[in-house]
Design a protein around this motif. Sequence first.
Motif, PDB file in Angstrom:
ATOM      1  N   ARG A 228       0.833  -1.209   0.000  1.00  9.88           N
ATOM      2  CA  ARG A 228       0.000   0.000   0.000  1.00  9.88           C
ATOM      3  C   ARG A 228       0.867   1.259   0.000  1.00  9.88           C
ATOM      4  O   ARG A 228       0.621   2.203  -0.745  1.00  9.88           O
ATOM      5  CB  ARG A 228      -0.933   0.005   1.209  1.00  9.88           C
ATOM      6  CG  ARG A 228      -2.123  -0.930   1.110  1.00  9.88           C
ATOM      7  CD  ARG A 228      -3.082  -0.699   2.271  1.00  9.88           C
ATOM      8  NE  ARG A 228      -3.616   0.673   2.244  1.00  9.88           N
ATOM      9  CZ  ARG A 228      -4.689   1.039   1.555  1.00  9.88           C
ATOM     10  NH1 ARG A 228      -5.359   0.153   0.830  1.00  9.88           N
ATOM     11  NH2 ARG A 228      -5.107   2.292   1.604  1.00  9.88           N
ATOM     12  N   ILE A 232      -0.196   4.077  -2.857  1.00 10.07           N
ATOM     13  CA  ILE A 232      -1.213   5.093  -2.620  1.00 10.07           C
ATOM     14  C   ILE A 232      -0.604   6.490  -2.512  1.00 10.07           C
ATOM     15  O   ILE A 232      -0.950   7.390  -3.292  1.00 10.07           O
ATOM     16  CB  ILE A 232      -2.041   4.763  -1.365  1.00 10.07           C
ATOM     17  CG1 ILE A 232      -2.504   3.300  -1.394  1.00 10.07           C
ATOM     18  CG2 ILE A 232      -3.223   5.726  -1.258  1.00 10.07           C
ATOM     19  CD1 ILE A 232      -3.299   2.925  -2.614  1.00 10.07           C
ATOM     20  N   ARG A 236      -0.722   9.460  -5.411  1.00 10.40           N
ATOM     21  CA  ARG A 236      -1.426  10.708  -5.129  1.00 10.40           C
ATOM     22  C   ARG A 236      -0.511  11.910  -5.336  1.00 10.40           C
ATOM     23  O   ARG A 236      -0.898  12.906  -5.955  1.00 10.40           O
ATOM     24  CB  ARG A 236      -1.973  10.689  -3.698  1.00 10.40           C
ATOM     25  CG  ARG A 236      -2.746  11.956  -3.325  1.00 10.40           C
ATOM     26  CD  ARG A 236      -3.325  11.865  -1.932  1.00 10.40           C
ATOM     27  NE  ARG A 236      -4.329  10.814  -1.845  1.00 10.40           N
ATOM     28  CZ  ARG A 236      -4.206   9.700  -1.128  1.00 10.40           C
ATOM     29  NH1 ARG A 236      -3.084   9.484  -0.445  1.00 10.40           N
ATOM     30  NH2 ARG A 236      -5.157   8.796  -1.111  1.00 10.40           N
ATOM     31  N   TYR A 260      -9.089  -5.682  -8.494  1.00  8.01           N
ATOM     32  CA  TYR A 260     -10.242  -4.827  -8.164  1.00  8.01           C
ATOM     33  C   TYR A 260     -11.525  -5.645  -8.061  1.00  8.01           C
ATOM     34  O   TYR A 260     -12.420  -5.322  -7.274  1.00  8.01           O
ATOM     35  CB  TYR A 260     -10.387  -3.760  -9.251  1.00  8.01           C
ATOM     36  CG  TYR A 260     -11.602  -2.867  -9.098  1.00  8.01           C
ATOM     37  CD1 TYR A 260     -11.546  -1.712  -8.323  1.00  8.01           C
ATOM     38  CD2 TYR A 260     -12.792  -3.169  -9.743  1.00  8.01           C
ATOM     39  CE1 TYR A 260     -12.658  -0.883  -8.174  1.00  8.01           C
ATOM     40  CE2 TYR A 260     -13.915  -2.352  -9.611  1.00  8.01           C
ATOM     41  CZ  TYR A 260     -13.836  -1.208  -8.826  1.00  8.01           C
ATOM     42  OH  TYR A 260     -14.935  -0.397  -8.684  1.00  8.01           O
ATOM     43  N   ASP A 283      -9.560  -3.689  -2.178  1.00  9.04           N
ATOM     44  CA  ASP A 283      -9.453  -2.418  -1.451  1.00  9.04           C
ATOM     45  C   ASP A 283      -8.231  -1.630  -1.918  1.00  9.04           C
ATOM     46  O   ASP A 283      -8.292  -0.410  -2.101  1.00  9.04           O
ATOM     47  CB  ASP A 283      -9.345  -2.684   0.053  1.00  9.04           C
ATOM     48  CG  ASP A 283     -10.620  -3.282   0.641  1.00  9.04           C
ATOM     49  OD1 ASP A 283     -11.672  -3.199  -0.027  1.00  9.04           O
ATOM     50  OD2 ASP A 283     -10.552  -3.835   1.756  1.00  9.04           O
ATOM     51  N   ASP A 287      -8.339   2.121  -3.801  1.00 12.93           N
ATOM     52  CA  ASP A 287      -7.636   3.283  -3.250  1.00 12.93           C
ATOM     53  C   ASP A 287      -6.535   3.771  -4.192  1.00 12.93           C
ATOM     54  O   ASP A 287      -6.267   4.972  -4.289  1.00 12.93           O
ATOM     55  CB  ASP A 287      -7.042   2.927  -1.887  1.00 12.93           C
ATOM     56  CG  ASP A 287      -8.109   2.685  -0.828  1.00 12.93           C
ATOM     57  OD1 ASP A 287      -9.266   3.092  -1.054  1.00 12.93           O
ATOM     58  OD2 ASP A 287      -7.782   2.084   0.211  1.00 12.93           O
ATOM     59  N   TRP A 288      -5.894   2.839  -4.870  1.00 18.82           N
ATOM     60  CA  TRP A 288      -4.816   3.159  -5.819  1.00 18.82           C
ATOM     61  C   TRP A 288      -5.374   3.994  -6.972  1.00 18.82           C
ATOM     62  O   TRP A 288      -4.799   5.026  -7.340  1.00 18.82           O
ATOM     63  CB  TRP A 288      -4.255   1.835  -6.307  1.00 18.82           C
ATOM     64  CG  TRP A 288      -3.030   1.824  -7.130  1.00 18.82           C
ATOM     65  CD1 TRP A 288      -2.204   2.861  -7.431  1.00 18.82           C
ATOM     66  CD2 TRP A 288      -2.470   0.660  -7.753  1.00 18.82           C
ATOM     67  NE1 TRP A 288      -1.172   2.418  -8.214  1.00 18.82           N
ATOM     68  CE2 TRP A 288      -1.302   1.084  -8.417  1.00 18.82           C
ATOM     69  CE3 TRP A 288      -2.848  -0.672  -7.802  1.00 18.82           C
ATOM     70  CZ2 TRP A 288      -0.512   0.184  -9.143  1.00 18.82           C
ATOM     71  CZ3 TRP A 288      -2.061  -1.561  -8.518  1.00 18.82           C
ATOM     72  CH2 TRP A 288      -0.908  -1.139  -9.173  1.00 18.82           C
ATOM     73  N   GLN A 290      -8.173   5.685  -6.895  1.00 20.27           N
ATOM     74  CA  GLN A 290      -8.685   6.932  -6.335  1.00 20.27           C
ATOM     75  C   GLN A 290      -7.561   7.948  -6.152  1.00 20.27           C
ATOM     76  O   GLN A 290      -7.790   9.163  -6.232  1.00 20.27           O
ATOM     77  CB  GLN A 290      -9.360   6.655  -4.991  1.00 20.27           C
ATOM     78  CG  GLN A 290      -9.952   7.872  -4.286  1.00 20.27           C
ATOM     79  CD  GLN A 290     -11.083   8.523  -5.059  1.00 20.27           C
ATOM     80  OE1 GLN A 290     -11.783   7.849  -5.819  1.00 20.27           O
ATOM     81  NE2 GLN A 290     -11.263   9.832  -4.898  1.00 20.27           N
ATOM     82  N   ALA A 291      -6.345   7.459  -5.943  1.00 22.95           N
ATOM     83  CA  ALA A 291      -5.207   8.349  -5.730  1.00 22.95           C
ATOM     84  C   ALA A 291      -4.858   9.171  -6.968  1.00 22.95           C
ATOM     85  O   ALA A 291      -4.115  10.154  -6.874  1.00 22.95           O
ATOM     86  CB  ALA A 291      -3.993   7.541  -5.275  1.00 22.95           C
TER      87      ALA A 291
END
Length: 451
Positions: A228, A232, A236, A260, A283, A287-288, A290-291
């Motif tokens: 992670r 992440i 970002r 995913y 998860d 999140d990856w 979304q970053a």
Amino acid sequence: MTVVKPLTWSGVVGLPRSDVFAWHERPGAVARLTPPWLPVRVVREAISLADGEAVLGFPLGLRWVARHSGYVPPAQFVDELVSAPLRWGLRWRHTHEFHDEGSWTRVTDRVETTVPPVLLRAMFAYRHRQLGMDLAAQATARNSGDRPMVVAMTGSRGLVGSALAPFLTTAGHRVVRLVRGRPDGPDERRWDPEAPADDLLRGVDAVVHLAGASIAGRFTQAHRAAVRGSRIGPTRALAELAGRTTDGPRAFVNASAIGYYGPDRGDEVLDETSTRGDGFLADLVADWEQATEGAALAGLRVVNVRTGLVQSPRGGTLRVFRPLFAAGLGGRLGDGRAWQSWIGIDDLVDVYHRALYDGALTGPVNAVAPAAVRNAEYTATLAGVLRRPAILPVPSLGPRLLLGGAGASELAEASQRVYPAALLAAGHRFRHPALEPVLRHLLGRDRNRVG
């Protein structure tokens, strides 16, 4: 040592001679033509085909230094082995010839060498196929609007990056490698994953973000944190930097994964509109992706490449399976019914390339071949290509001992029937939509050899 009769391999590619010769002059050509099953790495390419030297690295620290001469563009160039100790017992003089064949080009390799021909046929067959496919893919891209770009790339030394970077440079793009250490030359920039410099992406047209710690391993707390942490935050930070760089990129292409969709969705066909699954990888990927929001909010076109099981003898599952199956020790995993969504390394390169030039491609993109296969079919196909039996099934206990329960469930035992709906809707053509041909190409077992 007696020199054998010069050996000749010849084939036709569907582009004018000037284009084919120019491709060989660009950075990356040697890397794209080196068969992936050979224990060879490109240490340095020649600056010029007129009088430069290319260096290849072999096991045990051996170096193959090829000096260029005989430069007559666009008709021919020559490379000759000049490095000790290899040249003391080995002769190698390779003349590359290019002849007009209508509006197309006949490429002929003439080699004076003491190496037995049987050891070279698979290599030259691969080179001719690879050249033809790369040139065709790049011509299709140009006809669809591809133009020279400056592409900043993280993870350029990894499995995907080491194939993608030379493909892009032979297509006429400039690749700027973002590295954590000291930059080596103008095509490298130092990248701090946690706090990238404000000027890192200036003058860049697009970003390809591939970096991240390997997901493979026991899913301990420390391993999950490392996986992670390497994705992440750095994603970002890089996406937000891309978004606020005024003379920076217009596209942000991010590595992602079919994890995913969760570890097991049965026989459900999963496309980009399918819901997110459960588990650590689902998860992580959510999140990856979304970053990358910082780039999207700033108006950049963002593509998240959800990659399946990459087929290459240089890495991934095939690197692990190949020696086992070659020794006759391979077999299906459990009952063999798990779905495997795979993609050949060169098809994955084409997907990333398309993500750079196709302005209509955005959001999640499933980078898998059109036809997923069950594990039993995959193992039978690999065994058939290698001409070995596959009669030793692997009990589920094996992966669980290596990866732990959670790791085995989400990696070795994962069953995902993923479909590349976005690519097919865009009219994308795969080099290898079926499994057997890609394995034959990548392992040097193709039945149709040039000669």
